[in-house]
Design a protein around this motif. Structure first.
Motif, PDB file in Angstrom:
ATOM      1  N   UNK A 119       0.857  -1.184   0.000  1.00  0.00           N
ATOM      2  CA  UNK A 119       0.000   0.000   0.000  1.00  0.00           C
ATOM      3  C   UNK A 119       0.895   1.237   0.000  1.00  0.00           C
ATOM      4  N   UNK A 120       0.285   2.397   0.158  1.00  0.00           N
ATOM      5  CA  UNK A 120       1.022   3.651   0.059  1.00  0.00           C
ATOM      6  C   UNK A 120       2.171   3.757   1.060  1.00  0.00           C
ATOM      7  N   UNK A 121       2.130   3.007   2.119  1.00  0.00           N
ATOM      8  CA  UNK A 121       3.188   3.037   3.124  1.00  0.00           C
ATOM      9  C   UNK A 121       4.548   2.585   2.610  1.00  0.00           C
ATOM     10  N   UNK A 122       4.580   1.896   1.478  1.00  0.00           N
ATOM     11  CA  UNK A 122       5.856   1.399   0.940  1.00  0.00           C
ATOM     12  C   UNK A 122       6.270   2.119  -0.344  1.00  0.00           C
ATOM     13  N   UNK A 123       5.591   3.220  -0.669  1.00  0.00           N
ATOM     14  CA  UNK A 123       5.841   3.881  -1.951  1.00  0.00           C
ATOM     15  C   UNK A 123       7.313   4.249  -2.155  1.00  0.00           C
ATOM     16  N   UNK A 124       7.959   4.824  -1.162  1.00  0.00           N
ATOM     17  CA  UNK A 124       9.360   5.238  -1.337  1.00  0.00           C
ATOM     18  C   UNK A 124      10.291   4.035  -1.444  1.00  0.00           C
ATOM     19  N   UNK A 125      10.079   3.017  -0.620  1.00  0.00           N
ATOM     20  CA  UNK A 125      10.902   1.808  -0.691  1.00  0.00           C
ATOM     21  C   UNK A 125      10.719   1.112  -2.035  1.00  0.00           C
ATOM     22  N   UNK A 126       9.494   1.055  -2.516  1.00  0.00           N
ATOM     23  CA  UNK A 126       9.226   0.411  -3.794  1.00  0.00           C
ATOM     24  C   UNK A 126       9.906   1.175  -4.924  1.00  0.00           C
ATOM     25  N   UNK A 127       9.808   2.479  -4.917  1.00  0.00           N
ATOM     26  CA  UNK A 127      10.438   3.303  -5.958  1.00  0.00           C
ATOM     27  C   UNK A 127      11.958   3.127  -5.952  1.00  0.00           C
ATOM     28  N   UNK A 128      12.548   3.101  -4.774  1.00  0.00           N
ATOM     29  CA  UNK A 128      14.004   2.892  -4.667  1.00  0.00           C
ATOM     30  C   UNK A 128      14.414   1.523  -5.208  1.00  0.00           C
ATOM     31  N   UNK A 129      13.557   0.527  -5.042  1.00  0.00           N
ATOM     32  CA  UNK A 129      13.887  -0.839  -5.454  1.00  0.00           C
ATOM     33  C   UNK A 129      14.096  -0.954  -6.961  1.00  0.00           C
ATOM     34  N   UNK A 130      13.441  -0.135  -7.745  1.00  0.00           N
ATOM     35  CA  UNK A 130      13.620  -0.223  -9.196  1.00  0.00           C
ATOM     36  C   UNK A 130      14.349   0.979  -9.788  1.00  0.00           C
ATOM     37  N   UNK A 131      14.793   1.899  -8.954  1.00  0.00           N
ATOM     38  CA  UNK A 131      15.363   3.147  -9.465  1.00  0.00           C
ATOM     39  C   UNK A 131      16.688   2.980 -10.204  1.00  0.00           C
ATOM     40  N   UNK A 132      17.529   2.043  -9.801  1.00  0.00           N
ATOM     41  CA  UNK A 132      18.804   1.859 -10.518  1.00  0.00           C
ATOM     42  C   UNK A 132      18.880   0.413 -11.017  1.00  0.00           C
ATOM     43  N   UNK A 133      18.803   0.272 -12.319  1.00  0.00           N
ATOM     44  CA  UNK A 133      18.763  -1.059 -12.917  1.00  0.00           C
ATOM     45  C   UNK A 133      20.137  -1.559 -13.353  1.00  0.00           C
ATOM     46  N   UNK A 134      21.115  -0.694 -13.427  1.00  0.00           N
ATOM     47  CA  UNK A 134      22.429  -1.115 -13.891  1.00  0.00           C
ATOM     48  C   UNK A 134      22.526  -0.980 -15.397  1.00  0.00           C
ATOM     49  N   UNK A 135      23.561  -1.572 -15.971  1.00  0.00           N
ATOM     50  CA  UNK A 135      23.835  -1.419 -17.397  1.00  0.00           C
ATOM     51  C   UNK A 135      23.086  -2.413 -18.275  1.00  0.00           C
ATOM     52  N   UNK A 136      22.670  -3.509 -17.698  1.00  0.00           N
ATOM     53  CA  UNK A 136      21.946  -4.533 -18.457  1.00  0.00           C
ATOM     54  C   UNK A 136      20.493  -4.109 -18.667  1.00  0.00           C
ATOM     55  N   UNK A 137      19.794  -4.842 -19.501  1.00  0.00           N
ATOM     56  CA  UNK A 137      18.352  -4.670 -19.668  1.00  0.00           C
ATOM     57  C   UNK A 137      17.708  -5.886 -19.017  1.00  0.00           C
ATOM     58  N   UNK A 138      17.424  -5.802 -17.734  1.00  0.00           N
ATOM     59  CA  UNK A 138      17.007  -6.993 -16.996  1.00  0.00           C
ATOM     60  C   UNK A 138      15.541  -7.367 -17.194  1.00  0.00           C
ATOM     61  N   UNK A 139      15.252  -8.594 -16.840  1.00  0.00           N
ATOM     62  CA  UNK A 139      13.869  -9.019 -16.627  1.00  0.00           C
ATOM     63  C   UNK A 139      13.568  -8.633 -15.179  1.00  0.00           C
ATOM     64  N   UNK A 140      12.401  -8.045 -14.962  1.00  0.00           N
ATOM     65  CA  UNK A 140      12.012  -7.607 -13.631  1.00  0.00           C
ATOM     66  C   UNK A 140      10.898  -8.514 -13.134  1.00  0.00           C
ATOM     67  N   UNK A 141      11.050  -8.981 -11.906  1.00  0.00           N
ATOM     68  CA  UNK A 141      10.050  -9.831 -11.255  1.00  0.00           C
ATOM     69  C   UNK A 141       9.560  -9.133 -10.004  1.00  0.00           C
ATOM     70  N   UNK A 142       8.252  -8.966  -9.895  1.00  0.00           N
ATOM     71  CA  UNK A 142       7.639  -8.454  -8.678  1.00  0.00           C
ATOM     72  C   UNK A 142       7.075  -9.676  -7.965  1.00  0.00           C
ATOM     73  N   UNK A 143       7.716 -10.078  -6.881  1.00  0.00           N
ATOM     74  CA  UNK A 143       7.345 -11.302  -6.165  1.00  0.00           C
ATOM     75  C   UNK A 143       6.353 -10.954  -5.057  1.00  0.00           C
ATOM     76  N   UNK A 144       5.122 -11.450  -5.220  1.00  0.00           N
ATOM     77  CA  UNK A 144       4.065 -11.157  -4.254  1.00  0.00           C
ATOM     78  C   UNK A 144       3.741 -12.358  -3.364  1.00  0.00           C
TER      79      UNK A 144
END
Length: 101
Positions: A23-48
């Motif tokens: 929920x909204x309580x994790x918005x900043x942590x969630x945004x930080x989690x995908x903010x730097x992807x590195x040089x590769x073009x990764x596959x992204x998995x959101x594990x729920x």
């Protein structure tokens, strides 16, 4: 921590796990989690797997993430959904925007 991130050593897979309420309580942590992807073009998995609850702000966060990184990733997968969470994603037609495994 309710959001954790794991990028493989080769940079080809990024997994973001949500623990507890998504929920909204994790918005900043969630945004930080995908903010730097590195040089590769990764596959992204959101594990729920450990997500107990998902609300409309979580759906918005997923859409914002997709908009922010879609050009820089190979694919975005939402994985390990509980039945209740999967029902919300299905009703919201997220299967048209994400790969839901």
């Amino acid at each position: 921590m309710s959001v954790s991130r794991h990028l493989t050593s080769d940079g080809k897979e990024l997994t973001i796990s949500i623990h507890g309420k998504f929920d909204f309580g994790v918005v900043n942590d969630f945004r930080r989690a995908y903010s730097s992807l590195g040089d590769e073009t990764p596959r992204v998995y959101i594990d729920l797997r450990e997500t107990e609850y998902l609300d409309s702000s979580a759906l918005g966060m997923l859409l914002n993430m997709r908009k922010a990184i879609n050009e820089n990733v190979e694919s975005i997968h939402i994985i390990n959904c509980r039945t209740e969470v999967r029902n919300i994603l299905d009703i919201s037609r997220f299967d048209k925007l994400f790969i839901i495994d």
